[in-house]
Design an enzyme around this catalytic site. Structure first.
Site, short mmCIF file in Angstrom:
data_model
loop_
_atom_site.label_atom_id
_atom_site.label_comp_id
_atom_site.label_asym_id
_atom_site.label_seq_id
_atom_site.Cartn_x
_atom_site.Cartn_y
_atom_site.Cartn_z
N SER A 89 22.37 -30.69 -36.20
CA SER A 89 23.93 -31.22 -35.73
C SER A 89 24.52 -30.84 -34.81
CB SER A 89 24.52 -31.32 -37.31
OG SER A 89 24.99 -29.90 -37.62
N ASP A 107 21.30 -23.78 -28.57
CA ASP A 107 20.81 -24.23 -29.91
C ASP A 107 21.63 -23.57 -30.96
OD1 ASP A 107 19.24 -25.51 -31.83
OD2 ASP A 107 17.48 -24.45 -31.60
N ALA A 132 22.40 -22.25 -35.19
CA ALA A 132 21.71 -21.44 -36.15
C ALA A 132 22.01 -21.62 -37.58
CB ALA A 132 22.07 -20.02 -35.62
N GLY A 192 15.93 -22.70 -38.43
CA GLY A 192 14.65 -23.56 -39.09
C GLY A 192 15.21 -24.46 -40.08
N GLY A 252 16.15 -27.11 -40.06
CA GLY A 252 15.82 -28.63 -39.74
C GLY A 252 14.32 -28.61 -39.74
N GLU A 274 11.26 -24.04 -31.63
CA GLU A 274 12.39 -23.44 -31.15
C GLU A 274 12.18 -21.99 -30.41
OE1 GLU A 274 15.87 -25.78 -34.01
OE2 GLU A 274 15.12 -23.81 -34.70
N LYS A 291 28.58 -19.74 -40.28
CA LYS A 291 27.17 -19.09 -39.84
C LYS A 291 27.41 -17.68 -39.54
CE LYS A 291 25.52 -23.42 -40.26
NZ LYS A 291 26.87 -24.22 -40.29
#
Length: 224
Positions: free
Chosen positions: A34, A85, A87, A99, A101, A107, A125
C-alpha cells in the site's frame, strides 16, 4: 495524521528525495504494498524524466505501466540507483521484516542490487525488537512440511499461508511468536534450510534510509 495519511506523506517525501537526485540514466526500483502504491502515484508528475524502473511484483509492474512509466527486467539493467519500498517492521538498525504481501524474494533481489535502499513506513512499523509481525518465508511447495518442522526447532510457530502463491510459483509460511533479537543470524539460519527460497528478514542487507511518517510529521533515520 492517521495511518493512511502517514503513508501518503512518506510516499511523497520519498518521491521528492528521488526527484531531487534523479539523473538521466537512473533506475528506480519500486516495491510492493500500500505504501509503495502511493509512491508510484507520486512518480506521475515527473514520469517523463524517469529513464527506467524495475518492479518487485507483477502488481507493481502493472501500476507503473498504467502510468506510462517504463519497466525493465532486472537482468537488463546494470544497477538500481534507488530502491523504494515499505516494510512490515523496522528497528533502529534499519533491519526490516518484509513480505506481508508475499513479494519478499523479488524485493530482496532488488535490494541486493540497489545502490541505495530507502524504506518508507508509518510509525506503527517502527519497533524496538522485530517479530511481532509474522515473518514470511517463501518455500518450494514440496518442502513446506520439512521447512515447518525446522522452523519449530528454531523456536517459531509456522503457519501456512493458505490459498496464496507467489509470483515465483511458491508458497509462504508465516512464522509467529518469534522475538528476533539477532535478525542477521536468524536470516542466515532460515536461508540454510533446504527448500527455503528466502525469508522476509532484511538484515544482512538493511535499508540505508528510513523515512518514517509520524503524527507530528516526517522523520528520517539512518542505521543506529
Amino acid at each position: 495524521m492517521d495511518q493512511n495519511e502517514m503513508k501518503k506523506a512518506v510516499a511523497a517525501a520519498a518521491a521528492k528525495y528521488v526527484e531531487e537526485r534523479l539523473e538521466e540514466k537512473s533506475v528506480i526500483g519500486v516495491g510492493t504494498g500500500s505504501t509503495a502504491n502511493y509512491f508510484i502515484e507520486c512518480l506521475a508528475p515527473f514520469k517523463n524524466r524517469i529513464h527506467s524502473t524495475v518492479a518487485s511484483s507483477e502488481e507493481t509492474r502493472r501500476r507503473l505501466m498504467a502510468l506510462g512509466i517504463p519497466v525493465f527486467d532486472l537482468n537488463s539493467v546494470d544497477e538500481v540507483t534507488f530502491y523504494i519500498d515499505g516494510a512490515d517492521e523496522a528497528n533502529a538498525q534499519l533491519h526490516l521484516i518484509k513480505g506481508g504481501g508475499g513479494a519478499l524474494t523479488r524485493e530482496k533481489i532488488i535490494a541486493a542490487v540497489a545502490k541505495e535502499f530507502v524504506c518508507i513506513a508509518d510509525q506503527s512499523k517502527y519497533v524496538p525488537v522485530l517479530g511481532r509481525f509474522p515473518l514470511p518465508v517463501e518455500v518450494i511447495p514440496m518442502a513446506r512440511s520439512h521447512v515447518g518442522r525446522a522452523i519449530v526447532k528454531l523456536g517459531g510457530d509456522p503457519v501456512y499461508r493458505e490459498g496464496f502463491i507467489t509470483d515465483n510459483g511458491n508458497q509462504i509460511i508465516d512464522i509467529h511468536n518469534m522475538h528476533i533479537v539477532d535478525p542477521r543470524e536468524l536470516e542466515q539460519q532460515l536461508n540454510q534450510i533446504t527448500g527455503v527460497v528466502t525469508n522476509g528478514l532484511f538484515a544482512i542487507r538493511p535499508a540505508d534510509l528510513l523515512i518514517l511518517g509520524t503524527r507530528d510529521g516526517i522523520r528520517t533515520y539512518t542505521a543506529a
